[in-house]
Design a protein around this motif. Structure first.
Motif, PDB file in Angstrom:
ATOM      1  N   UNK A  62     -14.295 -67.898 -75.004  1.00 17.54           N
ATOM      2  CA  UNK A  62     -13.930 -67.191 -76.245  1.00 17.54           C
ATOM      3  C   UNK A  62     -14.201 -68.053 -77.467  1.00 17.54           C
ATOM      4  N   UNK A  63     -14.414 -67.415 -78.601  1.00 20.26           N
ATOM      5  CA  UNK A  63     -14.744 -68.148 -79.827  1.00 20.26           C
ATOM      6  C   UNK A  63     -13.587 -69.034 -80.280  1.00 20.26           C
ATOM      7  N   UNK A  64     -12.356 -68.584 -80.118  1.00 26.17           N
ATOM      8  CA  UNK A  64     -11.114 -69.334 -80.339  1.00 26.17           C
ATOM      9  C   UNK A  64     -11.144 -70.346 -81.479  1.00 26.17           C
ATOM     10  N   UNK A  65     -11.481 -69.855 -82.671  1.00 23.80           N
ATOM     11  CA  UNK A  65     -11.400 -70.653 -83.904  1.00 23.80           C
ATOM     12  C   UNK A  65     -12.208 -71.947 -83.858  1.00 23.80           C
ATOM     13  N   UNK A  66     -13.270 -71.979 -83.058  1.00 25.07           N
ATOM     14  CA  UNK A  66     -14.162 -73.127 -83.120  1.00 25.07           C
ATOM     15  C   UNK A  66     -14.054 -74.131 -81.995  1.00 25.07           C
ATOM     16  N   UNK A  67     -13.365 -73.835 -80.942  1.00 23.31           N
ATOM     17  CA  UNK A  67     -13.363 -74.760 -79.814  1.00 23.31           C
ATOM     18  C   UNK A  67     -12.063 -74.753 -79.047  1.00 23.31           C
ATOM     19  N   UNK A  68     -12.009 -75.484 -77.921  1.00 22.60           N
ATOM     20  CA  UNK A  68     -13.060 -76.378 -77.415  1.00 22.60           C
ATOM     21  C   UNK A  68     -14.208 -75.607 -76.772  1.00 22.60           C
ATOM     22  N   UNK A  69     -15.402 -76.179 -76.889  1.00 21.35           N
ATOM     23  CA  UNK A  69     -16.583 -75.638 -76.246  1.00 21.35           C
ATOM     24  C   UNK A  69     -17.109 -76.666 -75.253  1.00 21.35           C
ATOM     25  N   UNK A  70     -18.325 -76.454 -74.770  1.00 20.04           N
ATOM     26  CA  UNK A  70     -18.879 -77.406 -73.805  1.00 20.04           C
ATOM     27  C   UNK A  70     -20.378 -77.556 -74.062  1.00 20.04           C
ATOM     28  N   UNK A  71     -20.813 -78.776 -74.294  1.00 15.83           N
ATOM     29  CA  UNK A  71     -22.232 -79.038 -74.447  1.00 15.83           C
ATOM     30  C   UNK A  71     -22.861 -79.298 -73.090  1.00 15.83           C
ATOM     31  N   UNK A  72     -24.108 -78.881 -72.926  1.00 16.82           N
ATOM     32  CA  UNK A  72     -24.814 -79.191 -71.683  1.00 16.82           C
ATOM     33  C   UNK A  72     -25.977 -80.118 -71.990  1.00 16.82           C
ATOM     34  N   UNK A  73     -26.346 -80.905 -71.016  1.00 17.52           N
ATOM     35  CA  UNK A  73     -27.516 -81.778 -71.131  1.00 17.52           C
ATOM     36  C   UNK A  73     -28.191 -81.877 -69.772  1.00 17.52           C
ATOM     37  N   UNK A  74     -29.463 -81.559 -69.748  1.00 20.91           N
ATOM     38  CA  UNK A  74     -30.262 -81.674 -68.531  1.00 20.91           C
ATOM     39  C   UNK A  74     -31.545 -82.437 -68.879  1.00 20.91           C
ATOM     40  N   UNK A  75     -32.126 -83.093 -67.883  1.00 22.45           N
ATOM     41  CA  UNK A  75     -33.327 -83.875 -68.167  1.00 22.45           C
ATOM     42  C   UNK A  75     -34.184 -84.014 -66.911  1.00 22.45           C
ATOM     43  N   UNK A  76     -35.325 -84.656 -67.082  1.00 23.61           N
ATOM     44  CA  UNK A  76     -36.185 -84.951 -65.948  1.00 23.61           C
ATOM     45  C   UNK A  76     -35.587 -86.115 -65.162  1.00 23.61           C
ATOM     46  N   UNK A  77     -36.021 -86.253 -63.941  1.00 26.60           N
ATOM     47  CA  UNK A  77     -35.434 -87.281 -63.067  1.00 26.60           C
ATOM     48  C   UNK A  77     -35.680 -88.696 -63.587  1.00 26.60           C
ATOM     49  N   UNK A  78     -36.808 -88.911 -64.242  1.00 29.27           N
ATOM     50  CA  UNK A  78     -37.112 -90.276 -64.693  1.00 29.27           C
ATOM     51  C   UNK A  78     -36.191 -90.745 -65.819  1.00 29.27           C
ATOM     52  N   UNK A  79     -35.484 -89.808 -66.467  1.00 27.85           N
ATOM     53  CA  UNK A  79     -34.574 -90.175 -67.562  1.00 27.85           C
ATOM     54  C   UNK A  79     -33.124 -90.280 -67.120  1.00 27.85           C
ATOM     55  N   UNK A  80     -32.874 -90.192 -65.835  1.00 28.72           N
ATOM     56  CA  UNK A  80     -31.511 -90.100 -65.344  1.00 28.72           C
ATOM     57  C   UNK A  80     -30.638 -91.282 -65.779  1.00 28.72           C
ATOM     58  N   UNK A  81     -31.208 -92.472 -65.864  1.00 30.71           N
ATOM     59  CA  UNK A  81     -30.404 -93.646 -66.235  1.00 30.71           C
ATOM     60  C   UNK A  81     -30.233 -93.797 -67.747  1.00 30.71           C
ATOM     61  N   UNK A  82     -30.867 -92.942 -68.499  1.00 31.70           N
ATOM     62  CA  UNK A  82     -30.666 -92.936 -69.952  1.00 31.70           C
ATOM     63  C   UNK A  82     -29.661 -91.864 -70.364  1.00 31.70           C
ATOM     64  N   UNK A  83     -29.248 -91.061 -69.412  1.00 29.71           N
ATOM     65  CA  UNK A  83     -28.384 -89.917 -69.706  1.00 29.71           C
ATOM     66  C   UNK A  83     -26.922 -90.340 -69.839  1.00 29.71           C
ATOM     67  N   UNK A  84     -26.215 -89.852 -70.869  1.00 31.67           N
ATOM     68  CA  UNK A  84     -24.786 -90.182 -71.001  1.00 31.67           C
ATOM     69  C   UNK A  84     -23.936 -89.391 -70.022  1.00 31.67           C
ATOM     70  N   UNK A  85     -22.706 -89.839 -69.855  1.00 28.44           N
ATOM     71  CA  UNK A  85     -21.796 -89.115 -68.969  1.00 28.44           C
ATOM     72  C   UNK A  85     -21.955 -89.522 -67.530  1.00 28.44           C
ATOM     73  N   UNK A  86     -21.518 -88.660 -66.661  1.00 26.29           N
ATOM     74  CA  UNK A  86     -21.516 -88.964 -65.232  1.00 26.29           C
ATOM     75  C   UNK A  86     -22.252 -87.897 -64.435  1.00 26.29           C
ATOM     76  N   UNK A  87     -22.679 -88.272 -63.254  1.00 25.77           N
ATOM     77  CA  UNK A  87     -23.346 -87.344 -62.348  1.00 25.77           C
ATOM     78  C   UNK A  87     -22.634 -87.384 -61.006  1.00 25.77           C
ATOM     79  N   UNK A  88     -22.279 -86.208 -60.508  1.00 28.01           N
ATOM     80  CA  UNK A  88     -21.577 -86.083 -59.228  1.00 28.01           C
ATOM     81  C   UNK A  88     -22.581 -85.699 -58.147  1.00 28.01           C
ATOM     82  N   UNK A  89     -22.460 -86.328 -56.987  1.00 31.55           N
ATOM     83  CA  UNK A  89     -23.325 -86.018 -55.857  1.00 31.55           C
ATOM     84  C   UNK A  89     -22.519 -85.603 -54.638  1.00 31.55           C
ATOM     85  N   UNK A  90     -23.204 -85.022 -53.666  1.00 33.58           N
ATOM     86  CA  UNK A  90     -22.554 -84.586 -52.428  1.00 33.58           C
ATOM     87  C   UNK A  90     -22.964 -85.514 -51.291  1.00 33.58           C
TER      88      UNK A  90
END
Length: 438
Positions: free
Chosen positions: A269-297
């Protein structure tokens, strides 16, 4: 005196002695007396739970609910009623930071599913989980390009990027030593020739950022953009509204190195401006430049499926002062929100929602043009948002919309940006057009 503070008077005195002051007033002595508040706080008396609920219901009733035809990065999409109930399941809601996998399987599981869905939606190899919102996700992508480019510190930014996002880029760039160069629009779009011209006249370009659809709602053709960027060793970044990717060509198909944007359109919902969620995806070669965390199985010692933090090498608690980003925690609850939304809607549901939004926007545009008071600013393809100029006093018209209970688009430049989602009915659209034709 401070019944909710854990420190005793002896604790306070010991701390003040340590820093060389005798009283709390001495501690704040450098604050000018003229700006120090010396009155009593206007705090209400205590209330029962029922009284508090009644108070907030009365406050909430003062909000005027408007029929929303505004977009500009935030969209009024349908939210399935089951989502709030599923959000409150204990294995999701109470599991916060997933550093101890053995007690955070709920959180790790939905983050893994979120990553999988976002990677598929964007057509990219890798997704993180997740960013605070779309604007900061774009700023992080800007810094990624510079980090990957090493000595290159220029980033080209299309003038079709939402100005609010551009303001955030400017703020980040100012304190990161990054130089931003604008790619001007021609007839409302970013031309390949303009991109090549900027790449040839600017040395040290690390990245190029464009938006799809752009701020005018126009769906741009990025054919050749990735090749032009890569010829100059620059990374190609596409900022998109997440829900639009259900039917539009994905950043991966355009050859983007990084895909970013806001996930608010995925049922939040728009809810007066947030909270929202940003997404970020990239190619595999940039994985170590990406902020945040990555979960694996993986599998545990009993051969059962388990989820773990696979990568978090860029975060400040790992690399400390060498970290190129301070993104550590994330909008995990909102990531869960959009994961449930995408699970409930499914691929076809996302497409149906997008197609209804497209059809509604084009119907509204056609009807507005028939009034003779509006002209489409650019003869370009658009999705569910479009920019029109108005033959009249636009501010007066906007106020007429408000008085009729309609959020009549966004006043932008000399006209209006109108957006339509699957929630808008034909009757609501016809009502807006009727008011606009007066």
């Amino acid at each position: 005196m401070y019944k909710y503070f854990p420190q005793t008077e002896d604790d306070l005195q010991a701390m003040m002695e340590k820093v060389g002051v005798r009283t709390l007033d001495d501690l704040y002595a450098q604050i000018p007396d003229a700006i120090r508040f010396k009155g009593d706080y206007q705090l209400p008396s205590e209330m029962s739970e029922m009284e508090v609920r009644e108070l907030f219901e009365k406050l909430g009733s003062q909000n005027k609910q408007l029929t929303c035809f505004a977009g500009y990065g935030v969209y009024d999409h349908y939210t399935p009623s089951v989502i709030p109930s599923l959000l409150q399941r204990s294995e999701f809601l109470t599991s916060y930071t997933p550093y101890q996998a053995e007690i955070s399987q709920g959180t790790l599981h939905y983050i893994f599913e979120y990553q999988s869905m976002m990677a598929e939606l964007t057509g990219m190899a890798i997704s993180n989980a997740s960013m605070y919102d779309g604007t900061t996700a774009c700023a992080e992508a800007m810094m990624m390009t510079v980090a990957a480019g090493k000595k290159q510190n220029k980033v080209l930014v299309s003038a079709g990027l939402n100005p609010k996002t551009r303001e955030v880029l400017d703020t980040y760039a100012l304190h990161q030593g990054i130089e931003l160069v604008t790619i001007p629009l021609e007839d409302g779009i970013t031309k390949l020739s303009a991109l090549r011209s900027q790449l040839s006249t600017n040395d040290g370009v690390a990245g190029v950022i464009v938006q799809q659809p752009n701020v005018y709602g126009i769906v741009e053709d990025f054919t050749g953009f990735a090749e032009a960027c890569h010829e100059q060793k620059a990374l190609f970044v596409i900022d998109s509204v997440a829900a639009d990717l259900a039917v539009l060509k994905t950043p991966g198909e355009w050859g983007a190195d990084i895909a970013v944007g806001d996930g608010q359109s995925l049922g939040i919902p728009m809810q007066f401006g947030g909270p929202y969620v940003g997404y970020m995806c990239c190619t595999e070669k940039l994985i170590r430049k990406m902020p945040g965390r990555i979960v694996g199985m993986t599998k545990d010692n009993r051969d059962q499926r388990a989820f773990v933090l696979t990568l978090q090498a860029r975060e400040q608690h790992i690399r400390r002062q060498k970290a190129t980003s301070n993104i550590c925690s994330n909008q995990s609850l909102m990531a869960l929100f959009v994961t449930i939304y995408m699970s409930l809607m499914g691929k076809q549901g996302l497409k149906d929602s997008a197609q209804l939004s497209y059809a509604g926007a084009h119907y509204l545009c056609d009807e507005l043009l028939k009034t003779g008071r509006f002209t489409l600013a650019y003869d370009q393809p658009f999705f569910n948002e479009f920019y029109v100029k108005y033959d009249g006093d636009a501010d007066t018209l906007y106020q007429r919309f408000i008085e009729a209970g309609i959020l009549g688009g966004v006043r932008y430049e000399e006209g209006f940006l109108f957006a339509v989602t699957e929630k808008r009915t034909k009757e609501e659209i016809d009502n807006l057009v009727k008011i606009a034709a007066l």
